[in-house]
Design an enzyme around this catalytic site. Sequence first.
Site, PDB file in Angstrom:
ATOM      1  N   ASN A  16      -4.566   1.465  -4.115  1.00 48.19           N
ATOM      2  CA  ASN A  16      -3.955   1.506  -2.870  1.00 48.19           C
ATOM      3  C   ASN A  16      -4.984   2.758  -2.144  1.00 48.19           C
ATOM      4  O   ASN A  16      -4.606   4.023  -2.492  1.00 48.19           O
ATOM      5  CB  ASN A  16      -2.585   2.113  -3.234  1.00 48.19           C
ATOM      6  CG  ASN A  16      -1.759   2.296  -1.676  1.00 48.19           C
ATOM      7  OD1 ASN A  16      -2.406   2.222  -0.938  1.00 48.19           O
ATOM      8  ND2 ASN A  16      -0.410   2.413  -1.912  1.00 48.19           N
ATOM      9  N   HIS A  31      -1.600  -5.214   3.000  1.00 46.95           N
ATOM     10  CA  HIS A  31      -1.711  -3.861   2.344  1.00 46.95           C
ATOM     11  C   HIS A  31      -1.939  -3.909   0.956  1.00 46.95           C
ATOM     12  O   HIS A  31      -1.116  -4.668   0.415  1.00 46.95           O
ATOM     13  CB  HIS A  31      -0.780  -2.861   2.951  1.00 46.95           C
ATOM     14  CG  HIS A  31      -0.728  -1.736   2.424  1.00 46.95           C
ATOM     15  ND1 HIS A  31      -1.987  -0.946   2.076  1.00 46.95           N
ATOM     16  CD2 HIS A  31       0.041  -1.053   1.612  1.00 46.95           C
ATOM     17  CE1 HIS A  31      -1.724   0.036   1.356  1.00 46.95           C
ATOM     18  NE2 HIS A  31      -0.387   0.053   1.038  1.00 46.95           N
ATOM     19  N   CYS A  59       0.357   3.994   5.307  1.00 45.23           N
ATOM     20  CA  CYS A  59      -0.318   2.617   4.829  1.00 45.23           C
ATOM     21  C   CYS A  59      -0.509   1.795   5.872  1.00 45.23           C
ATOM     22  O   CYS A  59      -1.217   0.580   5.949  1.00 45.23           O
ATOM     23  CB  CYS A  59       0.365   2.280   3.620  1.00 45.23           C
ATOM     24  SG  CYS A  59       0.478   3.120   2.185  1.00 45.23           S
TER      25      CYS A  59
END
Length: 333
Positions: A285, A255, A114
């Site tokens: 996500n 993020h 990520c």
Amino acid sequence: MIYAAFRSIGAYIPPKIMSNADFEKIIDTSDEWITKRTGIKERRIANEGEASSDLGARAGELAIERAAISKEEIDLVICATVTPDFLCMPSTACLIAAKLGLSNVMAFDVSAACTGFVYALNVAKAFIESGMKKNVLIVGAEKYSAILDYTDRTTCFLFGDGAGAAIISATNDKSESIIDINCSSDGNYEDLIKTPGGGSKNPCSQEVLENKMACIKMKGNETFKLAVKTLTSDVKTMLEKHNLTNEDINHFIPHQANYRIIKAVGEALDLSDEKTVVTVDKYGNTSAASIPMAMNYAFEQGKIKAGDTILFDAFGGGLTWGSALFKFAPIKR
């Protein structure tokens, strides 16, 4: 002196939507539970047969168009992904370059989960400031639907597919440059977020397939606590290093893993909701694609303008984490 400037942003959002109601049909969960725990309402799913390179190429096309440069001017392509088209080779960046019609261009992947887009941005900055490259296309592209176990109620509803891209270019004007980037890691926490099977440690086998070891596994509670602590500390360090306060930041783009993480970090930093870009409710996500997708969303909403000071902050498997501080500096034409 050569500096690196963040010239453009683009994204590709797959049209297929998978809502929380859809997950109610396949696992023991509810829209209310998912929303309360994560803030996610829906996520996008790529079409069957589409790969990360297809998503990345579409995002890259838009970033190039918005940068108002020709494809021939691009001399490096970097793709951040943990869902590459192929396990070993060729790199997804090579495939993106080919799909964009770029020939004889340097291209390679970055794997930092990520935090991947921040890592890719750091590499692009280094190439440009060294004088080796002038225009770099960086892409974050993920097809997480390809590595999810849709019977695992702890992970399957968290992730989505998509891609984001940016053009980073050389400039002589320090006032419009990328100010600073920090990237860090700690492999001692490898078990918090990982795909245990399919690599050289646990090669593809009947056991790997039967136990779905090629799907992502995550220890959510431990990851949550460490993410909030690490992200908060990383931003504070970045701001203090440059004698800045949260008032100097126009947009905070973290993020997009979980709204509770975003909220906790924002409160710890005393950053207003108006400055914090949130898209986790819409896209879930999307790992390395989440930050550029979020920035693109804010840009298309008319919130991000030339000269704005932007702060990225990311945390992911590895563990990896990083932050980037920069001015948004589209080319004036």
